[in-house]
Design an enzyme around this catalytic site. Sequence first.
Site, PDB file in Angstrom:
ATOM      1  N   ASP A  55       0.830  -1.202   0.000  1.00 50.36           N
ATOM      2  CA  ASP A  55       0.000   0.000   0.000  1.00 50.36           C
ATOM      3  C   ASP A  55       0.873   1.265   0.000  1.00 50.36           C
ATOM      4  O   ASP A  55       0.532   2.269  -0.618  1.00 50.36           O
ATOM      5  CB  ASP A  55      -0.876   0.066   1.264  1.00 50.36           C
ATOM      6  CG  ASP A  55      -1.746  -1.162   1.482  1.00 50.36           C
ATOM      7  OD1 ASP A  55      -1.360  -2.249   1.033  1.00 50.36           O
ATOM      8  OD2 ASP A  55      -2.798  -1.034   2.133  1.00 50.36           O
TER       9      ASP A  55
ATOM     10  N   GLU B 133      -7.256 -10.585  -4.803  1.00 50.40           N
ATOM     11  CA  GLU B 133      -7.075 -11.718  -3.881  1.00 50.40           C
ATOM     12  C   GLU B 133      -8.269 -12.668  -3.899  1.00 50.40           C
ATOM     13  O   GLU B 133      -8.311 -13.620  -3.122  1.00 50.40           O
ATOM     14  CB  GLU B 133      -6.820 -11.209  -2.464  1.00 50.40           C
ATOM     15  CG  GLU B 133      -5.471 -10.514  -2.332  1.00 50.40           C
ATOM     16  CD  GLU B 133      -5.235  -9.916  -0.955  1.00 50.40           C
ATOM     17  OE1 GLU B 133      -6.218  -9.739  -0.212  1.00 50.40           O
ATOM     18  OE2 GLU B 133      -4.062  -9.611  -0.642  1.00 50.40           O
TER      19      GLU B 133
ATOM     20  N   LYS C 101     -11.744  -8.537  -6.756  1.00 50.88           N
ATOM     21  CA  LYS C 101     -11.771  -7.788  -5.500  1.00 50.88           C
ATOM     22  C   LYS C 101     -11.333  -6.333  -5.692  1.00 50.88           C
ATOM     23  O   LYS C 101     -11.925  -5.410  -5.148  1.00 50.88           O
ATOM     24  CB  LYS C 101     -10.843  -8.468  -4.493  1.00 50.88           C
ATOM     25  CG  LYS C 101     -10.769  -7.793  -3.142  1.00 50.88           C
ATOM     26  CD  LYS C 101      -9.780  -8.493  -2.226  1.00 50.88           C
ATOM     27  CE  LYS C 101      -9.690  -7.814  -0.874  1.00 50.88           C
ATOM     28  NZ  LYS C 101      -8.586  -8.315  -0.064  1.00 50.88           N
ATOM     29  N   GLN C 102     -10.258  -6.141  -6.450  1.00 43.89           N
ATOM     30  CA  GLN C 102      -9.691  -4.793  -6.574  1.00 43.89           C
ATOM     31  C   GLN C 102      -8.931  -4.688  -7.888  1.00 43.89           C
ATOM     32  O   GLN C 102      -8.646  -5.699  -8.523  1.00 43.89           O
ATOM     33  CB  GLN C 102      -8.762  -4.508  -5.406  1.00 43.89           C
ATOM     34  CG  GLN C 102      -7.492  -5.346  -5.384  1.00 43.89           C
ATOM     35  CD  GLN C 102      -6.850  -5.380  -4.009  1.00 43.89           C
ATOM     36  OE1 GLN C 102      -7.153  -6.248  -3.214  1.00 43.89           O
ATOM     37  NE2 GLN C 102      -5.955  -4.451  -3.744  1.00 43.89           N
TER      38      GLN C 102
HETATM   39  C1  BGC Z   1      -5.827  -5.846  -0.021  1.00 40.90           C
HETATM   40  C2  BGC Z   1      -4.334  -5.719  -0.192  1.00 40.90           C
HETATM   41  C3  BGC Z   1      -3.817  -4.716   0.821  1.00 40.90           C
HETATM   42  C4  BGC Z   1      -4.245  -5.085   2.239  1.00 40.90           C
HETATM   43  C5  BGC Z   1      -3.857  -4.030   3.246  1.00 40.90           C
HETATM   44  C6  BGC Z   1      -6.146  -6.224   1.424  1.00 40.90           C
HETATM   45  O1  BGC Z   1      -7.531  -6.292   1.599  1.00 40.90           O
HETATM   46  O2  BGC Z   1      -6.329  -6.826  -0.886  1.00 40.90           O
HETATM   47  O3  BGC Z   1      -4.030  -5.286  -1.500  1.00 40.90           O
HETATM   48  O4  BGC Z   1      -2.434  -4.663   0.746  1.00 40.90           O
HETATM   49  O5  BGC Z   1      -5.639  -5.226   2.291  1.00 40.90           O
HETATM   50  O6  BGC Z   1      -4.461  -2.811   2.959  1.00 40.90           O
END
Ligand code: BGC
Length: 764
Positions: free
Chosen positions: A356, A484, A596-597
């Site tokens: 992040d 993820e 998810k993202q």
């Molecule tokens: C995300 C990751 C992130 C982590 C901490 C997770 O839910 O998928 O990309 O690094 O949260 O923020």
Amino acid sequence: MKKYFEVDEWQVIENDFDKNYNRVTESVMSLGNGHMGLRGNFAENYTGDSLQGTYIAGVYYPDKTIVGWWKNGYPEYFAKIANAANFIGINLQIDGTEIDLNKVDFSNFKRVLNMKKAFLERSFTVELENNRVEIIEKRFLNQKNKELAAVKYQVRPLAQDAEIVLIPHLDGDVKNEDANYNEFFWEGLKKKNNKGKALLSMKTRKSDFVVATAMNWDLNKKERKVELLTGPGDENYVGNKITLKAAAGEKIELNKYIAVCTSRDYEENLVSKKAEKKAAAAEFRGYEDLFTEHKEAWAKIWQESDIKIKGDPEAQQGIRFNIFHLNQTYTGHDPRLNIGPKGFTGEKYGGLTYWDTEAYCLPFYLATHSEDVSRNLLLYRYNHLEKAVENADKLGLDGALYPMVTINGEECHNEWEITFEEIHRNGAIAHAVKDYVDYTGDEEYIKEYGIPVLAQISRFWADRAHFNSHKDKYMILGVTGPNEYENNVNNNWYTNRIAVWTLNYTLENLEQIKKNDPAKYEEWISELELEDSELELWQDMTEKMYYPYLEEFDVYSQQDGYLDKEQKLVSDLEEEDIPLHKNWSWDKILRSPYIKQADVLQGIYYFKEDFDRASIARHYDFYEPRTVHESSLSPCIYSLLAADLEREEKAYQLYLRTARLDLDNYNTDTDDGLHITSMAGTWMSIVKGFAGFKVQNDQVEFRPFLPEAWDGFNFMIIFRGRRIKVNVEQEETTFYLEAGADLKIKVYGQDYLLNQKEELVVEK
Ligand code: BGC
């Protein structure tokens, strides 16, 4: 979503205390100054639901790993920032009644987080059987003298005289709520208790960090009795019990001064002395004097990083809240520190470092702070390079694999699909070097610190990929991409792409150094033991990497076989399905096409210069309808790309998903702490998205637009010694160089010269 706090441009106001919402409010009202932080807990004893949280940056406990099925390569522990001695505590009794807002009646409750001056204020009136007593508490964590905090506590009986007992104390008997084995992370070292001052020195078990917390207090009333308390039966407690009589209408004021020093900064045997001296010096200076320097430090922060939004007070409060918490979490004063996804506001994620920082937070710090702040973020990884090499070695691989989660360079994450497979994180760490150097022009950084990090990451990619002679391509198998919601996939496009980018960037920079500084080049070649054959392999990989492609849609495939999944869209989901992670089994999520993202789009965002507009639009239109944005890091990337595509309304809608994420408890998880790292994403949506700010080829560029819901917005950019103020309105944008030398900038693709003499006005 809950609209709980009153909207105000500079404050977050809780008007009536909702006990059931207290954990959320405590997160929202957290204070921090980079060195330490605490949740918005009450000073007095409170027996209702609460997470008492005080955290000291860098002070962690290695909590032994808990896992069902041990796999080789798993880390031994998950580091957790240890919940430290509660130093704000001041217990209160009035005529023998303990004031506990869970038990006594009260009225006029108000808790206010003042973001402009960075302090927390709380007031209420206790309604006793035969008296009413007004309480006001203020506190701040000094932004300048970071080891200092102060609490001002005022008590005023309203109806008649009262006997007041105040107990300023330090309480080290605090546990992390999420401790794996319910262990107490501390060992008491020293306690001192004197009238007017006290000290508590403790050491973390296993990791041996000494933290000394000292308090001094002063009181505006001389007629008082002071007794020493060594605890309510506890070992790690010191307190002064002050008993006095207050006349009706008389305001009793206690100021508590706290100093927190650690063995991270001083020799172990000096830590207590330092804390005691600093607390005493703080008392000597007094609350107002300390507050003045604190306030001034914050005035400077706001001068350099504020965003003003006209015509939308909710948005104004939202963005200031984000900027405020980012600045409370990380100040860049110490390269051993970093930015936890929850900062100092809760225990989730252990206060540790994730990708992040590089992928989301760095742009914020680059544009709003002096260079050394972002440089320290990079040095953090440089200093962990050796550990990253050890980490790769543990997995049987060459080069460096930076951890998914860390505090000291060692991996802490222990789910195989992430620990071993979410290796794309290495790419963001490499890319941060480019972001930093492109922004600052600090080429020396690459030469001195960037090269070993880039080369070791490249070496890792080269070993992790393999050559598939059947397809005459290199492939990277068994990975988890940023999405993820699917694990152990082959050829995640984003991972393959960022691996190739790293190899290219490393080779280019080595070439550059070879040309400009042959001696340095030779030094690196020999120190890193780089053979020609290795560099040739890297080159070959950049030319022959395999990228999965969906011909039918003319877009890159997220990974091999993505289209084999049942192709459903987010619009096909029922309301009760969302969020998937709360409503579906993990198995169902993994098999679903839902993302998810940002994953492919994370890559398009990084490498958009390599794509034409039509291609960006195709990727966007394919992936956006499939993305559930169940990581708060996701919407900002989509918002930035929508802004690039001039889909202004869409950019704004996506920005709204995180703009007030914690203020409105949008994901009903703010009780765990705030989403600090995604706050930087919200900042990006405005500055890089709506204002179209970027730095390319050493030049600052803008392409602003104004969201329809706003009347205007303005912000500040710090760029290579200049401070540029940008004011965006419907028809035109005004640029003004507040500090620094003349600068050529580009607006909507046209060149302009910016100087300190006059404003530059550019029509849309
Ligand atoms: C995300 C990751 C992130 C982590 C901490 C997770 O839910 O998928 O990309 O690094 O949260 O923020």
